[in-house]
Motif scaffolding. Sequence first.
Motif, PDB file in Angstrom:
ATOM      1  N   TYR A  36       0.802  -1.227   0.000  1.00 25.95           N
ATOM      2  CA  TYR A  36       0.000   0.000   0.000  1.00 25.95           C
ATOM      3  C   TYR A  36       0.836   1.278   0.000  1.00 25.95           C
ATOM      4  CZ  TYR A  36      -3.404  -3.531   1.241  1.00 25.95           C
ATOM      5  OH  TYR A  36      -4.176  -4.672   1.249  1.00 25.95           O
ATOM      6  N   GLY A  37       2.170   1.137   0.062  1.00 23.85           N
ATOM      7  CA  GLY A  37       3.038   2.296   0.004  1.00 23.85           C
ATOM      8  C   GLY A  37       2.946   3.213   1.200  1.00 23.85           C
ATOM      9  N   LEU A  38       2.495   2.702   2.355  1.00 21.10           N
ATOM     10  CA  LEU A  38       2.358   3.505   3.568  1.00 21.10           C
ATOM     11  C   LEU A  38       3.387   3.067   4.612  1.00 21.10           C
ATOM     12  CD1 LEU A  38      -1.540   3.617   3.938  1.00 21.10           C
ATOM     13  CD2 LEU A  38      -0.042   5.476   3.204  1.00 21.10           C
ATOM     14  N   THR A  39       3.973   4.039   5.304  1.00 22.27           N
ATOM     15  CA  THR A  39       4.949   3.750   6.347  1.00 22.27           C
ATOM     16  C   THR A  39       4.579   4.515   7.615  1.00 22.27           C
ATOM     17  OG1 THR A  39       6.367   5.532   5.529  1.00 22.27           O
ATOM     18  CG2 THR A  39       6.838   3.301   4.731  1.00 22.27           C
ATOM     19  N   SER A  40       5.279   4.191   8.703  1.00 20.13           N
ATOM     20  CA  SER A  40       4.971   4.807   9.999  1.00 20.13           C
ATOM     21  C   SER A  40       5.757   6.087  10.210  1.00 20.13           C
ATOM     22  CB  SER A  40       5.266   3.824  11.130  1.00 20.13           C
ATOM     23  OG  SER A  40       6.658   3.655  11.282  1.00 20.13           O
ATOM     24  N   ASP A  41       5.341   6.859  11.213  1.00 21.77           N
ATOM     25  CA  ASP A  41       6.040   8.101  11.537  1.00 21.77           C
ATOM     26  C   ASP A  41       7.447   7.844  12.065  1.00 21.77           C
ATOM     27  OD1 ASP A  41       5.253   6.962  13.933  1.00 21.77           O
ATOM     28  OD2 ASP A  41       4.203   8.725  14.681  1.00 21.77           O
ATOM     29  N   ARG A  42       7.755   6.618  12.392  1.00 29.88           N
ATOM     30  CA  ARG A  42       9.108   6.244  12.812  1.00 29.88           C
ATOM     31  C   ARG A  42      10.116   6.567  11.721  1.00 29.88           C
ATOM     32  NH1 ARG A  42      11.733   1.822  11.535  1.00 29.88           N
ATOM     33  NH2 ARG A  42       9.861   0.954  10.610  1.00 29.88           N
ATOM     34  N   VAL A  43       9.685   6.484  10.458  1.00 25.16           N
ATOM     35  CA  VAL A  43      10.569   6.781   9.319  1.00 25.16           C
ATOM     36  C   VAL A  43      10.000   7.937   8.492  1.00 25.16           C
ATOM     37  CG1 VAL A  43      11.633   4.511   9.140  1.00 25.16           C
ATOM     38  CG2 VAL A  43       9.430   4.912   8.030  1.00 25.16           C
ATOM     39  N   ASP A  48      14.920  -3.800   5.787  1.00 19.00           N
ATOM     40  CA  ASP A  48      14.347  -2.901   4.790  1.00 19.00           C
ATOM     41  C   ASP A  48      13.486  -1.818   5.446  1.00 19.00           C
ATOM     42  OD1 ASP A  48      13.731  -2.213   1.953  1.00 19.00           O
ATOM     43  OD2 ASP A  48      11.696  -2.795   2.544  1.00 19.00           O
ATOM     44  N   LEU A  49      12.866  -2.161   6.574  1.00 18.23           N
ATOM     45  CA  LEU A  49      12.029  -1.189   7.289  1.00 18.23           C
ATOM     46  C   LEU A  49      12.844  -0.256   8.181  1.00 18.23           C
ATOM     47  CD1 LEU A  49       9.151  -3.626   8.326  1.00 18.23           C
ATOM     48  CD2 LEU A  49       8.909  -1.687   6.757  1.00 18.23           C
ATOM     49  N   GLY A  50      14.128  -0.538   8.330  1.00 20.77           N
ATOM     50  CA  GLY A  50      14.971   0.324   9.146  1.00 20.77           C
ATOM     51  C   GLY A  50      15.059  -0.067  10.604  1.00 20.77           C
ATOM     52  N   PHE A  51      14.564  -1.268  10.964  1.00 25.49           N
ATOM     53  CA  PHE A  51      14.676  -1.716  12.353  1.00 25.49           C
ATOM     54  C   PHE A  51      16.092  -2.197  12.668  1.00 25.49           C
ATOM     55  CE2 PHE A  51      10.014  -2.433  11.764  1.00 25.49           C
ATOM     56  CZ  PHE A  51       9.603  -1.509  12.702  1.00 25.49           C
ATOM     57  N   LEU A  52      16.859  -2.534  11.632  1.00 28.43           N
ATOM     58  CA  LEU A  52      18.245  -2.966  11.792  1.00 28.43           C
ATOM     59  C   LEU A  52      19.154  -2.044  10.988  1.00 28.43           C
ATOM     60  CD1 LEU A  52      17.752  -6.824  11.353  1.00 28.43           C
ATOM     61  CD2 LEU A  52      18.143  -5.615  13.492  1.00 28.43           C
ATOM     62  N   GLY A 111       6.796   8.568   7.967  1.00 26.58           N
ATOM     63  CA  GLY A 111       5.633   8.174   7.187  1.00 26.58           C
ATOM     64  C   GLY A 111       4.322   8.738   7.692  1.00 26.58           C
ATOM     65  N   GLU A 112       3.222   8.207   7.117  1.00 29.20           N
ATOM     66  CA  GLU A 112       1.895   8.778   7.339  1.00 29.20           C
ATOM     67  C   GLU A 112       1.127   8.156   8.500  1.00 29.20           C
ATOM     68  OE1 GLU A 112       3.035   7.209   4.728  1.00 29.20           O
ATOM     69  OE2 GLU A 112       2.772   8.307   2.853  1.00 29.20           O
ATOM     70  N   MET A 113       1.599   7.031   9.028  1.00 35.10           N
ATOM     71  CA  MET A 113       0.868   6.345  10.093  1.00 35.10           C
ATOM     72  C   MET A 113       1.539   6.605  11.447  1.00 35.10           C
ATOM     73  SD  MET A 113       0.086   2.617   8.337  1.00 35.10           S
ATOM     74  CE  MET A 113       1.833   2.186   8.277  1.00 35.10           C
ATOM     75  N   LYS A 114       0.749   6.946  12.449  1.00 32.34           N
ATOM     76  CA  LYS A 114       1.271   7.171  13.790  1.00 32.34           C
ATOM     77  C   LYS A 114       1.359   5.848  14.543  1.00 32.34           C
ATOM     78  CE  LYS A 114       0.419   9.584  18.141  1.00 32.34           C
ATOM     79  NZ  LYS A 114      -0.506  10.448  18.916  1.00 32.34           N
ATOM     80  N   HIS A 115       2.541   5.542  15.088  1.00 32.63           N
ATOM     81  CA  HIS A 115       2.759   4.266  15.758  1.00 32.63           C
ATOM     82  C   HIS A 115       2.855   4.445  17.266  1.00 32.63           C
ATOM     83  CE1 HIS A 115       5.489   0.508  16.424  1.00 32.63           C
ATOM     84  NE2 HIS A 115       4.234   0.255  16.727  1.00 32.63           N
ATOM     85  N   VAL A 116       2.092   3.645  18.015  1.00 33.03           N
ATOM     86  CA  VAL A 116       2.194   3.581  19.468  1.00 33.03           C
ATOM     87  C   VAL A 116       2.354   2.121  19.869  1.00 33.03           C
ATOM     88  CG1 VAL A 116       0.830   5.668  19.835  1.00 33.03           C
ATOM     89  CG2 VAL A 116      -0.320   3.451  19.782  1.00 33.03           C
TER      90      VAL A 116
END
Length: 330
Positions: free
Chosen positions: A158-165, A310-314, A167-172
């Motif tokens: 869907y081409g959506l990512t979290s605010d951690r990187v 790829d998501l930047g967790f590592l 992006g448009e989705m807020k992660h808690v």
Amino acid sequence: MKKFVLFSVILIVGALLTACGSSSAEGSESEEITIGYFPNINHVAGMVAEEQELYSETLPDGTEVNYQYFPDGSAFMTAVETGEIEGGLVGPGPAMNHFASGADINIVGAGSKGGTVIMARNDAGIESPEDLAGKSFISPRVGCTHDVQFETMMKEEYGLTSDRVGGEMKHVTGKPATYASMFETGKVDVGTVPEPWASVIEEEGTGQVLVDTPEVAYGETLPAAVFVTSQDLVDNEPEKVQNIVDAHKQATEFIQNNPDEAKSIAIKKIKDITDQELSRSVIDNAWERIEFSYEVDQQVLQDFIDSSYDLGFLDEQQDLEGLVNKEFIN
């Protein structure tokens, strides 16, 4: 006659000394081990092994078996690395991340597959994953198994990512047992939810399934729980590891052959540990999304950790060669 009495005394004393020596040896052989797991349905093998006392059957006589319950994978992995526990069940994400960070551990089997569900709050205005731009989502921890599954799916499909990187989705983050109440109070819009908590949300009517297990990234192939122990224990006490894995295999086979009894054990243990009693209908529904198996495929784990990178967790791409050790389950 005196010689006979003296000889008898020597025999008696010798027998007593032998008995004392034997008792001392037996005492020195008695051990204590601790097995860890989480109070969720993907860890039912741990609950069954505890309730059926299976580790006591496979370990040497006199071994004292204790259990420790963990709130998250980081705490579990720290306990393995420090020797606080001999091993147990944990999500594959923490196991892989700690191995990638230099932890000397082995995955010696799996516990289950599946059980991750993406749930949306009823009145959040979300009909499909495309609607998640600007919305909030919750996972147990940043970079945990369920988080990576969700974020991989959202980025790739869907081409959506979290605010951690950025992006448009807020992660808690938060404990899965609280998700139903958080949905009810409107604190979050979407949850990447491990069973049985997805089925709790369904039953309580505070949310609905947005993406079911088969469509979540790695939903049916990735182990939802793996059995981990230390490399030190594998190298220096392989017989103990084999005994532990044998009990875990028996527990898994018990679940496969006795699902109704295993469900009852799961309900009891989750209530004992979390003080939350789940209905049989919740467990029945959750069970449909999970496969209980001790087999583990290292390639799936490698694909998963590649996604985590790829998501930047590592910070660096990782090679998991040496993490999975199948010698104890074959």
